[in-house]
Design a protein around this motif. Structure first.
Motif, PDB file in Angstrom:
ATOM      1  N   UNK A 111       0.842  -1.192   0.000  1.00 45.82           N
ATOM      2  CA  UNK A 111       0.000   0.000   0.000  1.00 45.82           C
ATOM      3  C   UNK A 111       0.882   1.249   0.000  1.00 45.82           C
ATOM      4  N   UNK A 112       0.270   2.404  -0.159  1.00 43.07           N
ATOM      5  CA  UNK A 112       1.010   3.661  -0.199  1.00 43.07           C
ATOM      6  C   UNK A 112       1.923   3.833   1.016  1.00 43.07           C
ATOM      7  N   UNK A 113       1.472   3.396   2.167  1.00 42.13           N
ATOM      8  CA  UNK A 113       2.265   3.548   3.395  1.00 42.13           C
ATOM      9  C   UNK A 113       3.593   2.781   3.336  1.00 42.13           C
ATOM     10  N   UNK A 114       3.733   1.874   2.370  1.00 41.01           N
ATOM     11  CA  UNK A 114       4.950   1.073   2.228  1.00 41.01           C
ATOM     12  C   UNK A 114       5.999   1.739   1.341  1.00 41.01           C
ATOM     13  N   UNK A 115       5.724   2.928   0.851  1.00 47.06           N
ATOM     14  CA  UNK A 115       6.616   3.580  -0.112  1.00 47.06           C
ATOM     15  C   UNK A 115       8.048   3.717   0.419  1.00 47.06           C
ATOM     16  N   UNK A 116       8.216   4.230   1.621  1.00 47.41           N
ATOM     17  CA  UNK A 116       9.568   4.419   2.167  1.00 47.41           C
ATOM     18  C   UNK A 116      10.275   3.087   2.382  1.00 47.41           C
ATOM     19  N   UNK A 117       9.547   2.104   2.856  1.00 44.64           N
ATOM     20  CA  UNK A 117      10.118   0.772   3.066  1.00 44.64           C
ATOM     21  C   UNK A 117      10.635   0.194   1.741  1.00 44.64           C
ATOM     22  N   UNK A 118       9.804   0.244   0.728  1.00 44.71           N
ATOM     23  CA  UNK A 118      10.190  -0.299  -0.582  1.00 44.71           C
ATOM     24  C   UNK A 118      11.420   0.425  -1.121  1.00 44.71           C
ATOM     25  N   UNK A 119      11.427   1.739  -1.019  1.00 42.57           N
ATOM     26  CA  UNK A 119      12.581   2.499  -1.503  1.00 42.57           C
ATOM     27  C   UNK A 119      13.846   2.168  -0.726  1.00 42.57           C
ATOM     28  N   UNK A 120      13.707   1.914   0.570  1.00 41.46           N
ATOM     29  CA  UNK A 120      14.895   1.564   1.360  1.00 41.46           C
ATOM     30  C   UNK A 120      15.476   0.224   0.921  1.00 41.46           C
ATOM     31  N   UNK A 121      14.637  -0.704   0.486  1.00 39.39           N
ATOM     32  CA  UNK A 121      15.117  -1.991  -0.020  1.00 39.39           C
ATOM     33  C   UNK A 121      15.737  -1.810  -1.407  1.00 39.39           C
ATOM     34  N   UNK A 122      15.005  -1.146  -2.297  1.00 36.81           N
ATOM     35  CA  UNK A 122      15.394  -1.071  -3.703  1.00 36.81           C
ATOM     36  C   UNK A 122      16.592  -0.152  -3.954  1.00 36.81           C
ATOM     37  N   UNK A 123      16.766   0.865  -3.116  1.00 33.10           N
ATOM     38  CA  UNK A 123      17.861   1.808  -3.331  1.00 33.10           C
ATOM     39  C   UNK A 123      19.083   1.523  -2.466  1.00 33.10           C
ATOM     40  N   UNK A 124      19.080   0.408  -1.779  1.00 32.87           N
ATOM     41  CA  UNK A 124      20.265  -0.026  -1.054  1.00 32.87           C
ATOM     42  C   UNK A 124      21.377  -0.303  -2.063  1.00 32.87           C
ATOM     43  N   UNK A 125      22.597   0.096  -1.732  1.00 28.89           N
ATOM     44  CA  UNK A 125      23.721  -0.038  -2.663  1.00 28.89           C
ATOM     45  C   UNK A 125      23.911  -1.473  -3.168  1.00 28.89           C
ATOM     46  N   UNK A 126      23.807  -2.444  -2.286  1.00 25.91           N
ATOM     47  CA  UNK A 126      24.003  -3.839  -2.694  1.00 25.91           C
ATOM     48  C   UNK A 126      22.839  -4.329  -3.564  1.00 25.91           C
ATOM     49  N   UNK A 127      21.624  -4.029  -3.144  1.00 23.89           N
ATOM     50  CA  UNK A 127      20.448  -4.514  -3.877  1.00 23.89           C
ATOM     51  C   UNK A 127      20.315  -3.903  -5.259  1.00 23.89           C
TER      52      UNK A 127
END
Length: 175
Positions: free
Chosen positions: A15-31
């Protein structure tokens, strides 16, 4: 909203509330070395998730957040490009430095089971970056067919029969 509980983990649609969580996973240097580029703008991610919820309501795409037995959100996974005969899975991204290495594997198996057993598909498709050696090795345990390759990715098809045949062996290896 869809909820799946299996193997001690829970999946719920994003949901929209997950936006920051998703970005923290996807924009991690390793990921981010192994996935498509994601804009770091939280408002853009919220808008994208709002549109994604419409796709979920139409039952044409699903974006899951996985939560472990302690209530920690630890990964994402998508089911997309759904048609009567075709479905893709991907966006399997784990939380940076997540310590329980078995839970992402349980997540992958739960999503594949959902595609085959609940959604009724006989085959699914996915791609993996060539450089992502660990994930390539893992996926190859299931015996998927390579259908296409390019300099960046390897594209696979996995049938329900092959998945079911190899799933038990994979569970034995990971326990």
């Amino acid at each position: 909203m869809i909820y799946i509980n299996k193997y001690g983990i829970s999946l719920r649609t994003a949901r929209e509330k997950d936006a920051e969580l998703i970005l923290s996973f996807r924009n991690d240097e390793k990921n981010k070395r192994f996935i498509s580029k994601t804009d770091a703008d939280v408002d853009e991610q919220r808008l994208w998730l709002r549109k994604y919820e419409e796709k979920e309501n139409q039952k044409i795409e699903f974006y899951f957040i996985a939560t472990d037995e302690f209530g920690e959100d630890f990964a994402t996974y998508r089911i997309y490009n759904m048609s009567p005969d075709y479905v893709e899975i991907g966006s399997w991204v784990s939380k940076p430095n997540y310590l329980n290495s078995l839970n992402p594997i349980k997540l992958d198996i739960a999503v594949k089971e959902y595609v085959f057993e609940e959604l009724g598909y006989e085959e699914l498709y996915f791609d993996v970056r060539r450089e992502n050696k660990t994930v390539l090795r893992y996926h190859r345990l299931f015996g998927p067919e390579v259908i296409k390759e390019n300099e960046l990715d390897i594209y696979f098809k996995l049938t329900k029969n092959i998945f079911q045949k190899n799933r038990a062996q994979i569970f034995k290896r990971i326990k």
